[in-house]
Design an enzyme around this catalytic site. Structure first.
Site, PDB file in Angstrom:
ATOM      1  N   SER A 124      13.163  23.173  36.011  1.00  0.00           N
ATOM      2  CA  SER A 124      12.648  21.809  36.135  1.00  0.00           C
ATOM      3  C   SER A 124      13.159  20.966  34.979  1.00  0.00           C
ATOM      4  CB  SER A 124      11.121  21.879  36.079  1.00  0.00           C
ATOM      5  OG  SER A 124      10.568  20.622  35.787  1.00  0.00           O
ATOM      6  N   TYR A 148       3.051  25.417  31.487  1.00  0.00           N
ATOM      7  CA  TYR A 148       3.923  25.459  32.664  1.00  0.00           C
ATOM      8  C   TYR A 148       5.382  25.261  32.250  1.00  0.00           C
ATOM      9  CZ  TYR A 148       6.722  23.297  36.306  1.00  0.00           C
ATOM     10  OH  TYR A 148       7.775  22.960  37.122  1.00  0.00           O
ATOM     11  N   LYS A 152       8.956  27.881  32.239  1.00  0.00           N
ATOM     12  CA  LYS A 152      10.312  27.592  32.753  1.00  0.00           C
ATOM     13  C   LYS A 152      11.350  27.810  31.642  1.00  0.00           C
ATOM     14  CE  LYS A 152       9.317  26.393  36.986  1.00  0.00           C
ATOM     15  NZ  LYS A 152       9.656  27.339  38.068  1.00  0.00           N
TER      16      LYS A 152
END
Ligand code: UD1
Length: 335
Positions: A124, A148, A152
Site C-alpha cells: 500500500s 497496519y 505492510k
C-alpha cells in the site's frame, strides 16, 4: 498455469481473479472469509463463465495450507490475505501483527518447501508514511504511522531479505494508492462490514440512503480547495496491474516495488462533485476537523509501472464513480 490467490474473495482479490481467469490462468483461492463472502467468488465465476478452486483456509493454518500446495501444481502466488483497517489495527495490534506477518511467513515457508518462488505482494502507499513531496516515486523513504502500515512495511522488508538470501525468488511488491469503483457488471465490488472507513463506500451508502450525510475530514489542508487529495484508481485497473506484474515475475528474478496509481490527485470535494454528476444523486456533507493520521496530499508517480510492467491506469474518475454506484444499487446490502 496455476496461480494461488490468498484473500481472493476480497475487494481487490475478487477483481484480480476475474482478470486472471480472463487471461487463461487456472486460479486457486485461499480465503478464511473473515472479511469477505463466498458469494463474491460465485460471482467471479458468473462473470467469467470459468471455474475457480476454492479452499476455506486461514494462512495461519499451516497444515491445511500445506495441503493446498500438495494437491495443486501452483507456479506463482498473489498474496492479498491480511487485515486492512488502520483504526482497528490501533485497537488490536497483536492480532494485526500475527495475522499479517505470521500469515505471510507461513505462506513463504510453504512456497519455499514446494519450490514456488514467484510472488506478487499486495502492499500500500501507506508505506510512504508522510511523504515529503508529491508525486511519490518508489525510491521515496519508507515509514509507517500505525500497526497496519507497519505490517505492510515489515512484510516488504521480509521479502527483500528472502530475495537477498535466495536469488531464485522473484517478487513484485505492488503499492496501491486508493482503489475504488467496481467491476462494470455491477456484480462484484467493495463490501465493507459496518461503517465504511474509506471515502467511496461512504459516499455510495449516503447516495443509496443508508447514511444521512458524508463527514469530510478537514477543510483546511494546504490543497486547492482545503480538502485532502488522493490518487483514486479504478479497482479493475489495479487488478490488471497484477496480471502485468505476474507476467514480469514469471520471466525474471529478484524483487521490485511498483506504485499502482493514476498519477492524478483529486480532492474529497472533487470526488463528491464527480459522483453527483454521473449519478444525479445529491451527497449532503459537513466539513469536520481533520482525521488523525491523514495527510494533505498523496498521489503516485506511476512511471516505473508504465516502463517496466507496461501498465497504466485506463479508467477515469467518472468511470470509478459510475461503477461504484452500480454495485451499490445492485447490492444495497452488500453480498
Ligand atoms: C486509508 C488508510 C490507508 C489505507 C487506505 C486503503 C487512514 C488514515 N489511511 O487511506 O492506510 O491504505 O485507506 O484502505 O485510514 N475521507 C472523508 N470522509 C470519510 C472518509 C474519508 O473526508 O468518511 C477523506 C480522507 O480524509 C481522505 C480521503 O477522503 O482525505 C480518502 O480517505 P480514505 O478513503 O479513508 O483513504 P486514505 O485515508 O487515503
Amino acid at each position: 498455469m496455476e496461480i494461488l490467490v490468498t484473500g481472493g474473495a476480497g475487494y481487490i482479490g475478487s477483481h484480480t481473479c476475474v482478470e486472471l481467469l480472463n487471461s487463461g490462468y487456472k486460479v486457486i483461492v485461499v480465503d478464511n472469509f473473515f472479511n469477505s463472502k463466498p458469494e463474491s467468488l460465485k460471482r467471479v465465476q458468473e462473470i467469467t463463465g470459468k471455474h475457480l478452486k476454492i479452499y476455506e483456509v486461514d494462512t495461519l493454518d499451516e497444515v491445511t495450507l500445506e495441503k493446498v500446495f500438495s494437491e495443486n501444481n501452483i507456479e506463482a502466488v498473489i498474496h492479498f490475505a491480511g487485515f486492512k483497517s488502520v483504526g482497528e489495527s490501533l485497537q488490536i495490534p497483536i492480532l494485526y501483527y500475527h495475522n499479517n506477518i505470521t500469515g505471510t511467513l507461513i505462506l513463504c515457508e510453504k512456497m519455499k518447501k514446494y519450490n514456488v518462488k514467484k510472488l506478487v505482494f499486495s502492499s500500500s502507499a501507506t508505506v510512504y508514511g508522510m511523504p515529503k513531496s508529491v508525486p511519490i516515486s518508489e525510491s521515496f523513504p519508507l515509514s509507517a504511522n500505525n500497526p497496519y502500515g507497519r505490517t505492510k512495511l515489515m512484510i516488504e522488508t521480509i521479502l527483500q531479505d528472502i530475495c537477498a538470501a535466495d536469488k531464485q525468488w522473484s517478487v513484485a511488491i505492488l503499492r496501491y494508492f486508493n482503489p475504488i469503483g467496481a467491476h462494470e457488471s455491477g456484480k462484484i465490488g467493495e463490501d465493507p462490514s459496518g461503517t465504511p472507513n474509506n471515502l467511496m463506500p461512504f459516499i455510495t451508502q449516503v447516495a443509496v440512503g443508508k447514511r444521512e450525510k458524508l463527514s469530510i475530514f478537514g477543510g483546511d489542508y494546504d490543497t486547492h480547495d482545503g480538502t485532502g487529495v488522493r490518487d483514486y484508481i479504478h479497482v479493475v485497473d489495479i487488478a490488471k496491474g497484477h496480471i502485468r506484474a505476474l507476467e514480469r515475475i514469471i520471466k525474471t528474478s529478484g524483487i521490485e516495488a511498483y506504485n499502482l496509481g493514476t498519477g492524478i490527485g483529486y480532492s474529497v470535494l472533487e470526488v463528491v462533485k464527480n459522483f453527483q454528476k454521473v449519478t444525479n444523486k445529491k451527497i449532503p456533507y459537513v466539513i469536520l476537523k481533520r482525521r488523525r493520521g491523514d495527510i494533505a496530499e498523496c498521489y503516485a508517480d506511476p512511471i516505473k509501472a508504465k516502463t517496466i510492467l507496461k501498465w497504466s491506469a485506463e479508467k477515469n474518475i467518472q468511470d470509478m464513480c459510475r461503477d461504484a454506484w452500480r454495485f451499490q444499487v445492485n447490492n444495497p446490502n452488500g453480498y
